[in-house]
Structures are given as C-alpha cells and as structure tokens.
Design a protein around this motif. Structure first.
Motif, mmCIF file in Angstrom:
data_model
loop_
_atom_site.group_PDB
_atom_site.id
_atom_site.type_symbol
_atom_site.label_atom_id
_atom_site.label_comp_id
_atom_site.label_asym_id
_atom_site.label_seq_id
_atom_site.Cartn_x
_atom_site.Cartn_y
_atom_site.Cartn_z
ATOM 1 N N ILE A 1 -7.561 5.437 -8.780
ATOM 2 C CA ILE A 1 -8.257 4.906 -7.605
ATOM 3 C C ILE A 1 -7.362 3.873 -6.936
ATOM 4 C CG2 ILE A 1 -10.264 3.594 -6.817
ATOM 5 C CD1 ILE A 1 -11.825 4.807 -9.132
ATOM 6 N N MET A 2 -7.248 3.978 -5.615
ATOM 7 C CA MET A 2 -6.400 3.058 -4.855
ATOM 8 C C MET A 2 -6.828 1.609 -5.116
ATOM 9 S SD MET A 2 -3.955 2.819 -2.663
ATOM 10 C CE MET A 2 -3.288 1.914 -1.313
ATOM 11 N N PRO A 3 -5.889 0.757 -5.498
ATOM 12 C CA PRO A 3 -6.226 -0.639 -5.789
ATOM 13 C C PRO A 3 -6.569 -1.420 -4.521
ATOM 14 C CG PRO A 3 -3.882 -0.296 -5.956
ATOM 15 C CD PRO A 3 -4.489 1.051 -5.726
ATOM 16 N N ASP A 4 -7.295 -2.511 -4.711
ATOM 17 C CA ASP A 4 -7.617 -3.417 -3.618
ATOM 18 C C ASP A 4 -6.448 -4.391 -3.477
ATOM 19 O OD1 ASP A 4 -9.128 -4.705 -1.644
ATOM 20 O OD2 ASP A 4 -9.903 -6.153 -3.104
ATOM 21 N N ILE A 5 -5.891 -4.494 -2.273
ATOM 22 C CA ILE A 5 -4.726 -5.340 -2.021
ATOM 23 C C ILE A 5 -5.105 -6.396 -0.988
ATOM 24 C CG2 ILE A 5 -2.337 -5.401 -1.208
ATOM 25 C CD1 ILE A 5 -2.314 -2.320 -1.934
ATOM 26 N N THR A 6 -4.926 -7.665 -1.363
ATOM 27 C CA THR A 6 -5.215 -8.763 -0.446
ATOM 28 C C THR A 6 -4.012 -9.696 -0.424
ATOM 29 O OG1 THR A 6 -7.546 -8.654 -1.062
ATOM 30 C CG2 THR A 6 -6.817 -10.630 0.095
ATOM 31 N N ARG B 1 0.840 -1.208 0.000
ATOM 32 C CA ARG B 1 0.000 0.000 0.000
ATOM 33 C C ARG B 1 0.877 1.261 0.000
ATOM 34 N NH1 ARG B 1 -3.695 -1.113 3.989
ATOM 35 N NH2 ARG B 1 -4.986 -2.041 2.398
ATOM 36 N N GLN B 2 1.928 1.266 0.815
ATOM 37 C CA GLN B 2 2.814 2.433 0.886
ATOM 38 C C GLN B 2 3.529 2.647 -0.451
ATOM 39 O OE1 GLN B 2 5.795 2.145 3.928
ATOM 40 N NE2 GLN B 2 6.504 4.234 3.629
ATOM 41 N N ALA B 3 3.992 1.562 -1.070
ATOM 42 C CA ALA B 3 4.654 1.696 -2.370
ATOM 43 C C ALA B 3 3.673 2.173 -3.433
ATOM 44 C CB ALA B 3 5.286 0.369 -2.773
ATOM 45 N N SER B 4 2.416 1.740 -3.356
ATOM 46 C CA SER B 4 1.409 2.199 -4.315
ATOM 47 C C SER B 4 1.158 3.695 -4.178
ATOM 48 C CB SER B 4 0.091 1.447 -4.105
ATOM 49 O OG SER B 4 0.252 0.080 -4.359
ATOM 50 N N VAL B 5 1.062 4.165 -2.957
ATOM 51 C CA VAL B 5 0.851 5.596 -2.719
ATOM 52 C C VAL B 5 2.073 6.390 -3.176
ATOM 53 C CG1 VAL B 5 0.550 7.334 -0.913
ATOM 54 C CG2 VAL B 5 -0.815 5.244 -0.873
ATOM 55 N N GLN B 6 3.254 5.854 -2.926
ATOM 56 C CA GLN B 6 4.471 6.523 -3.380
ATOM 57 C C GLN B 6 4.487 6.605 -4.907
ATOM 58 O OE1 GLN B 6 8.091 4.555 -2.234
ATOM 59 N NE2 GLN B 6 9.371 6.279 -2.832
ATOM 60 N N CYS B 7 4.108 5.533 -5.571
ATOM 61 C CA CYS B 7 4.032 5.534 -7.031
ATOM 62 C C CYS B 7 3.036 6.590 -7.511
ATOM 63 C CB CYS B 7 3.628 4.146 -7.532
ATOM 64 S SG CYS B 7 3.416 4.027 -9.318
ATOM 65 N N VAL C 1 -0.546 -12.863 -3.382
ATOM 66 C CA VAL C 1 -0.918 -11.446 -3.378
ATOM 67 C C VAL C 1 -1.908 -11.204 -4.503
ATOM 68 C CG1 VAL C 1 -0.070 -9.086 -3.621
ATOM 69 C CG2 VAL C 1 1.332 -10.787 -2.445
ATOM 70 N N PHE C 2 -3.040 -10.604 -4.141
ATOM 71 C CA PHE C 2 -4.070 -10.244 -5.111
ATOM 72 C C PHE C 2 -4.153 -8.717 -5.150
ATOM 73 C CE2 PHE C 2 -5.110 -14.382 -3.372
ATOM 74 C CZ PHE C 2 -5.217 -15.133 -4.526
ATOM 75 N N TYR C 3 -3.880 -8.171 -6.321
ATOM 76 C CA TYR C 3 -3.807 -6.721 -6.510
ATOM 77 C C TYR C 3 -4.770 -6.381 -7.631
ATOM 78 C CZ TYR C 3 -1.536 -2.203 -7.391
ATOM 79 O OH TYR C 3 -1.260 -0.872 -7.548
ATOM 80 N N SER C 4 -5.825 -5.656 -7.288
ATOM 81 C CA SER C 4 -6.864 -5.361 -8.264
ATOM 82 C C SER C 4 -7.086 -3.859 -8.331
ATOM 83 C CB SER C 4 -8.145 -6.090 -7.840
ATOM 84 O OG SER C 4 -9.244 -5.610 -8.527
ATOM 85 N N GLY C 5 -6.677 -3.276 -9.456
ATOM 86 C CA GLY C 5 -6.875 -1.845 -9.652
ATOM 87 C C GLY C 5 -8.012 -1.579 -10.626
ATOM 88 N N PHE C 6 -8.954 -0.755 -10.227
ATOM 89 C CA PHE C 6 -10.105 -0.414 -11.081
ATOM 90 C C PHE C 6 -9.719 0.632 -12.125
ATOM 91 C CE2 PHE C 6 -13.809 2.392 -11.740
ATOM 92 C CZ PHE C 6 -14.617 1.504 -12.417
ATOM 93 N N ALA C 7 -9.000 1.638 -11.661
ATOM 94 C CA ALA C 7 -8.549 2.708 -12.549
ATOM 95 C C ALA C 7 -7.220 3.233 -12.016
ATOM 96 C CB ALA C 7 -9.586 3.824 -12.610
ATOM 97 N N SER C 8 -6.499 3.948 -12.853
ATOM 98 C CA SER C 8 -5.166 4.396 -12.444
ATOM 99 C C SER C 8 -5.204 5.499 -11.388
ATOM 100 C CB SER C 8 -4.383 4.887 -13.658
ATOM 101 O OG SER C 8 -5.004 6.028 -14.219
ATOM 102 N N GLU D 1 4.353 9.366 -9.925
ATOM 103 C CA GLU D 1 3.976 9.201 -11.327
ATOM 104 C C GLU D 1 2.580 9.718 -11.666
ATOM 105 O OE1 GLU D 1 4.616 5.162 -12.585
ATOM 106 O OE2 GLU D 1 6.504 5.014 -11.486
ATOM 107 N N GLY D 2 1.787 10.022 -10.646
ATOM 108 C CA GLY D 2 0.442 10.522 -10.899
ATOM 109 C C GLY D 2 -0.582 9.437 -11.196
ATOM 110 N N ARG D 3 -0.212 8.183 -10.971
ATOM 111 C CA ARG D 3 -1.130 7.058 -11.179
ATOM 112 C C ARG D 3 -0.708 5.919 -10.263
ATOM 113 N NH1 ARG D 3 1.191 2.939 -14.375
ATOM 114 N NH2 ARG D 3 3.194 3.565 -15.205
ATOM 115 N N TYR D 4 -1.676 5.079 -9.933
ATOM 116 C CA TYR D 4 -1.342 3.897 -9.148
ATOM 117 C C TYR D 4 -0.703 2.865 -10.061
ATOM 118 C CZ TYR D 4 -3.846 5.706 -5.131
ATOM 119 O OH TYR D 4 -4.231 6.469 -4.068
#
Length: 114
Positions: A95-100, A51-57, A86-93, A61-64
C-alpha cells in the motif's frame, strides 16, 4: 546660454536617476517574487520526488520501501534535514505510504518572507 544648459543637464540627471530607481524596484520585486515561489514549491517538489522513488521501488522490488532512509540509500533521494521534516508512514508493503513534508522550525522555508 550656459544657464539653460545647466538646467537641462540637471533635469536629465534627475529623470535618469528616477527611471533607474523605478527599474531597480521592479527588478527587485521580480527577484523576491521568484524566490518566494521557489521556496514555497520546495516541499511540494520533495514530496513528488519521494512519491516517484517509492513507486519506482514498488515497480522494481514488488514492495514499497520501508523508510525514507531506504530511498536515500538505494534510490538517490536527497533530503535537506535542516530545511525539511519528512514523515513517511507505510501501513503495508503493498500500500502506498503516506508522505508528509513540513518545513523545519528555523529552516529557510519556515520564516522566510519577501
């Protein structure tokens, strides 16, 4: 006089062994408790890191990121694939992806019991 000394010596040895056994039992209980807690927190720690790396990205970069593999290649995330799925599901660039994160079947977290 010698018989009295032998009884004290034997009683001292028995007491010493009993105290040592109790101390070792308490020590082993603490070790197993620590290991159990550390293993159960492993998947939580991995979710937080992803999650932290996704927010940093997103900040840089302006997108997840499009995938977890992207985070591994560009942001230093390390995933032990033998221990975790690891299940990583992003709806749009934007919107924060769902991470399981789920312990893998046969991995250290799935069947470990103290």
């Amino acid at each position: 006089m010698k018989k009295k000394w032998d009884k004290r010596f034997l009683a001292g040895c028995v007491i010493s062994v009993a105290v040592f056994g109790v101390i070792m039992g308490l020590f082993m209980n603490g070790v197993f408790s620590f290991l159990g807690r550390a293993k159960s927190e492993g998947s939580d720690t991995l979710v937080k890191a992803i999650r932290q790396a996704s927010v940093q990205c997103y900040a840089i970069e302006g997108r997840y990121p499009p995938s977890v593999e992207y985070l591994e290649e560009n942001y230093g995330i390390q995933i032990d694939r033998e221990r975790y799925n690891v299940f990583y599901s992003g709806f749009a660039s934007n919107i924060m992806p769902d991470i399981t994160v789920i312990p893998a079947e046969g991995g250290d977290d799935s069947d470990w019991q103290p």
